[in-house]
Scaffold this active site. Structure first.
Site, PDB file in Angstrom:
ATOM      1  N   ARG A   1       0.855  -1.191   0.000  1.00 10.94           N
ATOM      2  CA  ARG A   1       0.000   0.000   0.000  1.00 10.94           C
ATOM      3  C   ARG A   1       0.885   1.233   0.000  1.00 10.94           C
ATOM      4  O   ARG A   1       1.735   1.387   0.870  1.00 10.94           O
ATOM      5  CB  ARG A   1      -0.889   0.018   1.261  1.00 10.94           C
ATOM      6  CG  ARG A   1      -1.898  -1.068   1.292  1.00 10.94           C
ATOM      7  CD  ARG A   1      -3.008  -0.778   2.268  1.00 10.94           C
ATOM      8  NE  ARG A   1      -2.548  -0.490   3.620  1.00 10.94           N
ATOM      9  CZ  ARG A   1      -3.360  -0.121   4.609  1.00 10.94           C
ATOM     10  NH1 ARG A   1      -4.653   0.001   4.394  1.00 10.94           N
ATOM     11  NH2 ARG A   1      -2.893   0.109   5.803  1.00 10.94           N
TER      12      ARG A   1
ATOM     13  N   THR B   1      -1.253   7.366  -0.395  1.00 15.70           N
ATOM     14  CA  THR B   1      -2.556   7.239  -1.078  1.00 15.70           C
ATOM     15  C   THR B   1      -3.338   6.015  -0.595  1.00 15.70           C
ATOM     16  O   THR B   1      -4.533   5.910  -0.864  1.00 15.70           O
ATOM     17  CB  THR B   1      -2.347   7.082  -2.597  1.00 15.70           C
ATOM     18  OG1 THR B   1      -1.642   5.856  -2.813  1.00 15.70           O
ATOM     19  CG2 THR B   1      -1.564   8.237  -3.175  1.00 15.70           C
TER      20      THR B   1
ATOM     21  N   ASP C   1       0.115  -4.159  12.301  1.00 11.66           N
ATOM     22  CA  ASP C   1       0.624  -4.447  10.963  1.00 11.66           C
ATOM     23  C   ASP C   1       0.979  -5.934  10.874  1.00 11.66           C
ATOM     24  O   ASP C   1       1.949  -6.386  11.477  1.00 11.66           O
ATOM     25  CB  ASP C   1       1.848  -3.574  10.669  1.00 11.66           C
ATOM     26  CG  ASP C   1       2.278  -3.704   9.217  1.00 11.66           C
ATOM     27  OD1 ASP C   1       2.531  -4.845   8.767  1.00 11.66           O
ATOM     28  OD2 ASP C   1       2.346  -2.675   8.524  1.00 11.66           O
TER      29      ASP C   1
ATOM     30  N   ASP D   1       4.579  -6.845   9.504  1.00 11.11           N
ATOM     31  CA  ASP D   1       5.641  -6.552  10.480  1.00 11.11           C
ATOM     32  C   ASP D   1       5.627  -7.559  11.627  1.00 11.11           C
ATOM     33  O   ASP D   1       6.676  -7.972  12.113  1.00 11.11           O
ATOM     34  CB  ASP D   1       5.472  -5.134  11.032  1.00 11.11           C
ATOM     35  CG  ASP D   1       5.963  -4.085  10.048  1.00 11.11           C
ATOM     36  OD1 ASP D   1       6.734  -4.440   9.131  1.00 11.11           O
ATOM     37  OD2 ASP D   1       5.569  -2.916  10.194  1.00 11.11           O
TER      38      ASP D   1
HETATM   39  C1  PRP Z   1      -1.246  -5.141   4.439  1.00  9.17           C
HETATM   40  C2  PRP Z   1      -2.036  -6.422   4.463  1.00  9.17           C
HETATM   41  C3  PRP Z   1      -2.837  -6.335   3.195  1.00  9.17           C
HETATM   42  C4  PRP Z   1      -3.117  -4.874   3.092  1.00  9.17           C
HETATM   43  C5  PRP Z   1      -4.517  -4.624   3.533  1.00  9.17           C
HETATM   44  O1  PRP Z   1      -0.175  -5.241   3.589  1.00  9.17           O
HETATM   45  O2  PRP Z   1      -1.235  -7.562   4.531  1.00  9.17           O
HETATM   46  O3  PRP Z   1      -2.168  -6.799   2.061  1.00  9.17           O
HETATM   47  O4  PRP Z   1      -2.220  -4.204   3.965  1.00  9.17           O
HETATM   48  O5  PRP Z   1      -4.847  -3.291   3.356  1.00  9.17           O
HETATM   49  P1  PRP Z   1      -5.908  -2.808   2.285  1.00  9.17           P
HETATM   50  O6  PRP Z   1      -7.090  -3.709   2.414  1.00  9.17           O
HETATM   51  O7  PRP Z   1      -6.197  -1.402   2.714  1.00  9.17           O
HETATM   52  O8  PRP Z   1      -5.284  -2.881   0.928  1.00  9.17           O
HETATM   53  P2  PRP Z   1       0.914  -4.085   3.443  1.00  9.17           P
HETATM   54  O9  PRP Z   1       0.519  -3.169   2.335  1.00  9.17           O
HETATM   55  O10 PRP Z   1       1.169  -3.466   4.777  1.00  9.17           O
HETATM   56  O11 PRP Z   1       2.176  -4.857   2.927  1.00  9.17           O
HETATM   57  P3  PRP Z   1       3.023  -6.035   3.635  1.00  9.17           P
HETATM   58  O12 PRP Z   1       2.152  -7.275   3.651  1.00  9.17           O
HETATM   59  O13 PRP Z   1       4.190  -6.191   2.728  1.00  9.17           O
HETATM   60  O14 PRP Z   1       3.392  -5.614   5.023  1.00  9.17           O
HETATM   61  N1  URA Z   2      -2.666  -3.847   7.016  1.00  4.77           N
HETATM   62  C1  URA Z   2      -2.313  -4.379   8.196  1.00  4.77           C
HETATM   63  O1  URA Z   2      -1.337  -5.131   8.292  1.00  4.77           O
HETATM   64  N2  URA Z   2      -3.056  -4.070   9.270  1.00  4.77           N
HETATM   65  C2  URA Z   2      -4.117  -3.268   9.209  1.00  4.77           C
HETATM   66  O2  URA Z   2      -4.780  -3.028  10.231  1.00  4.77           O
HETATM   67  C3  URA Z   2      -4.474  -2.712   7.966  1.00  4.77           C
HETATM   68  C4  URA Z   2      -3.728  -3.036   6.877  1.00  4.77           C
END
Ligand code: PRP
Ligand code: URA
Length: 209
Positions: A104, A108, A200, A203
């Site tokens: 993400r 944005t 997160d 993380d």
């Molecule tokens: C997190 C999560 C989803 C997304 C959800 O990933 O694992 O993929 O956010 O958010 P959304 O429904 O608003 O799109 P992130 O973008 O943090 O990436 P990561 O898995 O690499 O930490």
């Molecule tokens: N992605 C995450 O990992 N946690 C949240 O709460 C939202 C998006």
């Protein structure tokens, strides 16, 4: 309109309560994500069609049932979806695994694609998209669209926690895609995080914060 399945199974709910706890270690968090994925996989595949087969046991013929028809693929959204893959393939050892890399954009909140690698026959498979979090829905909606663009017709999504906003957005964008969750939380906060959520997921699985 698609169906949202919320799993109330006590084992799933118990593990989820530990997963949410901010004092849970990375090791335990990672293990729990795998275990919850395994239990959710069991529930989310209840409707897979079976066919009759005759099996010769050492004693006699047994009239059994085996999975019929379409083959399966599990598609994690990187990174956090990776934490659910082992649990899924423990339940469905013959499933192929495709990967979609999305993150993400922090300003944005729009999903940005950085990786897409599928099994060659992905369009013939029933696909289960896995990602622990469905927040705004942007990532999962984009992932489903990339799969549809690749010719996939049968897709379901599995998330440990979803926000109502994400569920609504997914149902609007992809009304043919059923959604399986362990919990439907209250809302998103101003940073696009699920409240109360678990923080997160990426993380916490990989220990990057
Ligand atoms: C997190 C999560 C989803 C997304 C959800 O990933 O694992 O993929 O956010 O958010 P959304 O429904 O608003 O799109 P992130 O973008 O943090 O990436 P990561 O898995 O690499 O930490
Ligand atoms: N992605 C995450 O990992 N946690 C949240 O709460 C939202 C998006």
């Amino acid at each position: 309109m698609s169906t949202v399945h919320v799993f109330e199974h006590p084992l799933i709910q118990h593990k989820l309560s530990i997963l949410r706890d901010k004092t849970t270690s990375v090791k335990e968090f990672r293990e729990l994500v795998g275990e919850i994925a395994m239990l959710m996989c069991f529930e989310a595949t209840r409707d897979l069609p079976l066919e009759d087969v005759a099996v010769e046991t050492p004693v006699a013929t047994a009239h059994c049932r085996r999975l019929a028809g379409k083959k399966l693929a599990v598609v994690p959204i990187l990174r956090a979806g990776l934490g659910m893959v082992d649990g899924m393939v423990a339940m469905i050892p013959s499933a192929k695994v495709g990967h979609i890399g999305l993150y993400r954009d922090p300003s944005t909140l729009e999903p940005v694609k950085y990786y897409f690698k599928m099994p060659p026959d992905i369009e013939e498979r029933e696909v289960i998209v896995v990602d622990p979090m469905l927040a705004t829905g942007g990532s999962a909606i984009a992932a489903v669209q990339f799969l549809k663009d690749a010719g996939v017709r049968h897709i379901r999504c599995m998330h440990i926690i979803a926000a109502p906003e994400g569920v609504q957005a997914m149902q609007k964008a992809h009304p043919d895609v059923d959604i399986f969750v362990a919990a439907l939380d209250e809302r998103l906060n101003d940073h696009g995080y699920i409240v109360p959520g678990l923080g997160d997921a990426g993380d916490r699985i990989f220990g990057t914060k």
